[in-house]
Design a protein around this motif. Structure first.
Motif, PDB file in Angstrom:
ATOM      1  N   PHE A 109     -29.252 -51.003  17.991  1.00  0.00           N
ATOM      2  CA  PHE A 109     -27.990 -50.846  18.707  1.00  0.00           C
ATOM      3  C   PHE A 109     -27.986 -49.523  19.485  1.00  0.00           C
ATOM      4  O   PHE A 109     -27.640 -49.472  20.662  1.00  0.00           O
ATOM      5  CB  PHE A 109     -26.855 -50.865  17.670  1.00  0.00           C
ATOM      6  N   GLY A 110     -28.395 -48.452  18.817  1.00  0.00           N
ATOM      7  CA  GLY A 110     -28.420 -47.134  19.463  1.00  0.00           C
ATOM      8  C   GLY A 110     -29.363 -47.117  20.651  1.00  0.00           C
ATOM      9  O   GLY A 110     -29.065 -46.530  21.692  1.00  0.00           O
ATOM     10  N   GLU A 111     -30.502 -47.800  20.499  1.00  0.00           N
ATOM     11  CA  GLU A 111     -31.484 -47.814  21.591  1.00  0.00           C
ATOM     12  C   GLU A 111     -31.044 -48.709  22.749  1.00  0.00           C
ATOM     13  O   GLU A 111     -31.446 -48.502  23.884  1.00  0.00           O
ATOM     14  CB  GLU A 111     -32.857 -48.237  21.065  1.00  0.00           C
ATOM     15  N   HIS A 112     -30.221 -49.694  22.439  1.00  0.00           N
ATOM     16  CA  HIS A 112     -29.700 -50.554  23.504  1.00  0.00           C
ATOM     17  C   HIS A 112     -28.963 -49.708  24.546  1.00  0.00           C
ATOM     18  O   HIS A 112     -29.244 -49.782  25.742  1.00  0.00           O
ATOM     19  CB  HIS A 112     -28.757 -51.611  22.918  1.00  0.00           C
ATOM     20  N   PHE A 113     -28.020 -48.886  24.059  1.00  0.00           N
ATOM     21  CA  PHE A 113     -27.233 -48.079  25.002  1.00  0.00           C
ATOM     22  C   PHE A 113     -28.016 -46.865  25.499  1.00  0.00           C
ATOM     23  O   PHE A 113     -27.754 -46.351  26.580  1.00  0.00           O
ATOM     24  CB  PHE A 113     -25.888 -47.702  24.371  1.00  0.00           C
ATOM     25  N   ILE A 117     -28.923 -40.863  17.915  1.00  0.00           N
ATOM     26  CA  ILE A 117     -28.737 -42.203  17.342  1.00  0.00           C
ATOM     27  C   ILE A 117     -28.902 -42.236  15.819  1.00  0.00           C
ATOM     28  O   ILE A 117     -29.068 -43.289  15.231  1.00  0.00           O
ATOM     29  CB  ILE A 117     -29.660 -43.248  18.026  1.00  0.00           C
ATOM     30  N   PHE A 118     -28.835 -41.028  15.210  1.00  0.00           N
ATOM     31  CA  PHE A 118     -28.784 -40.968  13.747  1.00  0.00           C
ATOM     32  C   PHE A 118     -27.310 -40.964  13.308  1.00  0.00           C
ATOM     33  O   PHE A 118     -26.988 -41.018  12.136  1.00  0.00           O
ATOM     34  CB  PHE A 118     -29.492 -39.695  13.249  1.00  0.00           C
ATOM     35  N   ASP A 119     -26.402 -40.899  14.277  1.00  0.00           N
ATOM     36  CA  ASP A 119     -24.974 -40.897  13.952  1.00  0.00           C
ATOM     37  C   ASP A 119     -24.554 -42.259  13.407  1.00  0.00           C
ATOM     38  O   ASP A 119     -25.196 -43.269  13.670  1.00  0.00           O
ATOM     39  CB  ASP A 119     -24.148 -40.597  15.216  1.00  0.00           C
ATOM     40  N   ALA A 120     -23.437 -42.254  12.686  1.00  0.00           N
ATOM     41  CA  ALA A 120     -22.953 -43.502  12.085  1.00  0.00           C
ATOM     42  C   ALA A 120     -22.359 -44.428  13.151  1.00  0.00           C
ATOM     43  O   ALA A 120     -21.695 -43.984  14.082  1.00  0.00           O
ATOM     44  CB  ALA A 120     -21.909 -43.187  11.032  1.00  0.00           C
ATOM     45  N   TYR A 175     -29.523 -46.111  14.851  1.00  0.00           N
ATOM     46  CA  TYR A 175     -30.897 -46.574  15.107  1.00  0.00           C
ATOM     47  C   TYR A 175     -31.351 -47.639  14.110  1.00  0.00           C
ATOM     48  O   TYR A 175     -32.421 -48.222  14.250  1.00  0.00           O
ATOM     49  CB  TYR A 175     -31.880 -45.388  15.132  1.00  0.00           C
ATOM     50  N   VAL A 176     -30.505 -47.880  13.098  1.00  0.00           N
ATOM     51  CA  VAL A 176     -30.819 -48.895  12.091  1.00  0.00           C
ATOM     52  C   VAL A 176     -30.070 -50.200  12.388  1.00  0.00           C
ATOM     53  O   VAL A 176     -30.526 -51.287  12.061  1.00  0.00           O
ATOM     54  CB  VAL A 176     -30.425 -48.373  10.680  1.00  0.00           C
ATOM     55  N   VAL A 177     -28.928 -50.082  13.042  1.00  0.00           N
ATOM     56  CA  VAL A 177     -28.108 -51.254  13.365  1.00  0.00           C
ATOM     57  C   VAL A 177     -28.865 -52.110  14.389  1.00  0.00           C
ATOM     58  O   VAL A 177     -29.404 -51.573  15.356  1.00  0.00           O
ATOM     59  CB  VAL A 177     -26.748 -50.796  13.963  1.00  0.00           C
ATOM     60  N   PRO A 178     -28.941 -53.443  14.176  1.00  0.00           N
ATOM     61  CA  PRO A 178     -29.709 -54.259  15.134  1.00  0.00           C
ATOM     62  C   PRO A 178     -29.051 -54.324  16.517  1.00  0.00           C
ATOM     63  O   PRO A 178     -27.838 -54.196  16.638  1.00  0.00           O
ATOM     64  CB  PRO A 178     -29.723 -55.646  14.486  1.00  0.00           C
TER      65      PRO A 178
END
Ligand SMILES: [Zn+2]
Length: 522
Positions: free
Chosen positions: A126-130, A87-90, A114-117
């Motif tokens: 956002f990354g953690e959501h999926f 989740i460090f990917d763009a 991992y920064v996107v809400p």
């Protein structure tokens, strides 16, 4: 039950060594290779950029490593399974499920996932959501993986030594990457590291302008079509951990850092010039180490079409999870050879065939493996890897009883498999809702009085005979009376149901009770 299962697994594993490789299931072949080449405790790693909902292809990415882990454990070996959430990917596009949040999400394009809400507010990003969605699916399928958020590994500086090594040997690294990716040379702004812009937070739009072994300068001025850089120029130290390694270097670095024994990837990574070739080059020429074992797997197709992460195709994992028990889905995905493309076409006929195949394979557990065909040995292994819950009554029989007895309480009583029926009832209710109950199983029992040959047949039927005997009796009676068996079956269905087709007759008459049917038709 669990202990018994373990014993059976052990017994089967002991004989694996004696079987020739060609007759082994892929999980056993890979486990054997791991034991020969790697050191215990074995580490199986896998990774995924969680930037959208799971589809059946991503499901395989969880299930295959789990299959290898289980195959190793069946040999009494210790194995761990790390699943890397990349989740460090763009963040490079809004998935269709989040279409309604487009205006909230679009300003974050180009930032690490991992920064996107998380627009739903359920998780931290956002990354953690999926990633969380993937974890729930893993749990449903009995996958025991330790989830690693790669941004946290970067944050603690674990990749700094790799970044330093790559920057020190930049020319050599560039040469290896270019050669192994079949490119004459890499773009002038190619760098082993991808800085995160301190001003706008994007990672997709930056480029390194100069560097030492410990620090770098960057400019945030790239146009990547879906977003643009902010124009900021900055400078950072590696020890600030505000960078990610380029994918072709990031992948071998995580395997070296975790001490991976084996990791798989889709055939696209394993083509000539794919990232697996770069991984081999980096291990041999830069790390000066033996690379981990790799394996490749085919595509999952849905009704002949490839799945796409952003668009999705046909039925999603969550829909299929409602229609089929997890063990059947696992069996479907784990049974074929790894490199085969798997085409999923979930019609009721195909799903019933799958369930029957799975239950048949489960019945092989504990049987003598030596006397089995190659195909059955592979089915057996796929069943061992897939099994979570158990049920005794065939899925199709539960459908039959459901139609016959109505309430689940009655079905449970008649089937003498209350727990199994309870487990399957949720799936069968979904079949009912989705219109998947086969036409033959949608009927009303409305018997008429039999005449002529039909009367003779029912008179000849003995009480208390088994389904298969009933089935054979129909054939024999038809043959003895020079009637086409197909026509005779048809006339029996007409007599009992008022239509040409119905459930398997032996099971059906047996479930109704031969004496009751005789009373009704004679
Ligand atoms: Zn910027």
């Amino acid at each position: 039950m669990e202990n018994k299962q373990k014993e059976l697994d052990k017994g089967a594993a002991a004989s694996d060594a004696e079987l020739d490789k060609g007759s082994m299931h892929w999980s056993q072949q890979l486990a054997q290779e791991v034991v020969q080449k790697a050191k215990e405790p074995y580490l199986i790693s896998a990774g995924m950029t969680t930037s959208g909902p799971c589809h059946l292809g991503t499901l395989c990415e969880f299930l295959y490593p789990q299959g290898i882990k289980k195959a190793l454990e069946m040999q009494g070996k210790k194995a761990k399974y790390y699943f890397v959430a990349d989740i460090f990917d763009a963040f490079d596009g809004v998935p269709s499920v989040f279409e309604k949040y487009k205006s909230v999400l679009e300003p974050h394009l180009g930032k690490p996932l991992y920064v996107v809400p998380d627009p739903t507010g359920k998780t931290a990003s956002f990354g953690e959501h999926f990633m969380t969605e993937a974890q729930e699916i893993m749990k449903h399928f009995g996958v025991e993986a330790q989830i690693i958020k790669i941004n946290e590994v970067y944050a603690k500086g674990a990749f700094d030594k790799y970044a330093k090594l790559f920057l020190q040997q930049e020319e050599k690294v560039k040469e290896v990457v270019a050669r192994t990716s079949l490119r004459k040379e890499l773009p002038a702004d190619w760098s082993p590291i991808m800085p995160v812009c301190e001003k706008c937070g994007r990672i997709a739009t930056t480029r390194v302008t100069e560097h030492t072994d410990e620090s770098y300068k960057y400019a945030c001025d790239k146009d990547v079509k879906y977003t643009k850089g902010c124009g900021h120029k900055g400078e950072n130290k590696l020890s600030d951990h505000k960078y990610k390694l380029n994918w072709r270097l990031h992948w071998p670095s995580w395997m070296d850092y975790f001490g991976t024994s084996i990791e798989g990837a889709g055939v696209d990574h394993h083509t000539r010039g794919g990232s697996w070739d770069t991984l081999l080059g980096i291990f041999k020429e830069i790390f000066k180490k033996e690379p981990p074992i790799g394996y490749k797997f085919g595509f999952i197709l849905f009704e002949g079409k490839k799945y796409s992460k952003s668009k999705g195709t046909g039925m999603g994992v969550s829909q299929l999870m409602k229609l089929l028990p997890p063990e059947a889905i696992k069996y479907m995905l784990l049974k074929p050879d790894l490199q085969e493309n798997i085409d999923i076409n979930p019609t009721s006929v195909n799903m019933l065939r799958l369930l029957e195949d799975y239950q048949g394979a489960v019945a092989l557990i504990g049987a003598d493996e030596e006397s089995m065909s190659r195909a059955d040995r592979k089915r057996l292994q796929a069943a061992r890897l897939s099994k979570i819950h158990e049920w005794k009554t065939a899925f199709l029989d539960v459908i039959l009883y459901r139609q016959l007895y109505g309430s689940w309480e009655n079905v449970a009583k008649e089937s003498k498999d209350a727990a199994g029926v309870k487990y399957l009832s949720h799936y069968i209710e979904e079949w009912e809702k989705a219109g998947f109950i086969p036409e033959e199983y949608s009927y009303k029992y409305m018997p008429h009085k039999a005449e002529g040959k039909l009367k003779e047949f029912f008179e000849s039927l003995k009480d208390g005979i088994q389904p298969i005997e009933i089935h054979n009796a129909v054939f024999e009676f038809a043959k003895a009376n020079s009637i086409q068996p197909g026509d005779f079956f048809k006339s029996i269905y007409q007599l009992l149901l008022g239509k040409d087709k119905g459930p398997k007759l032996g099971k059906f008459l047996h479930a109704l009770g031969v004496s009751r049917v005789k009373k009704d038709v004679l």
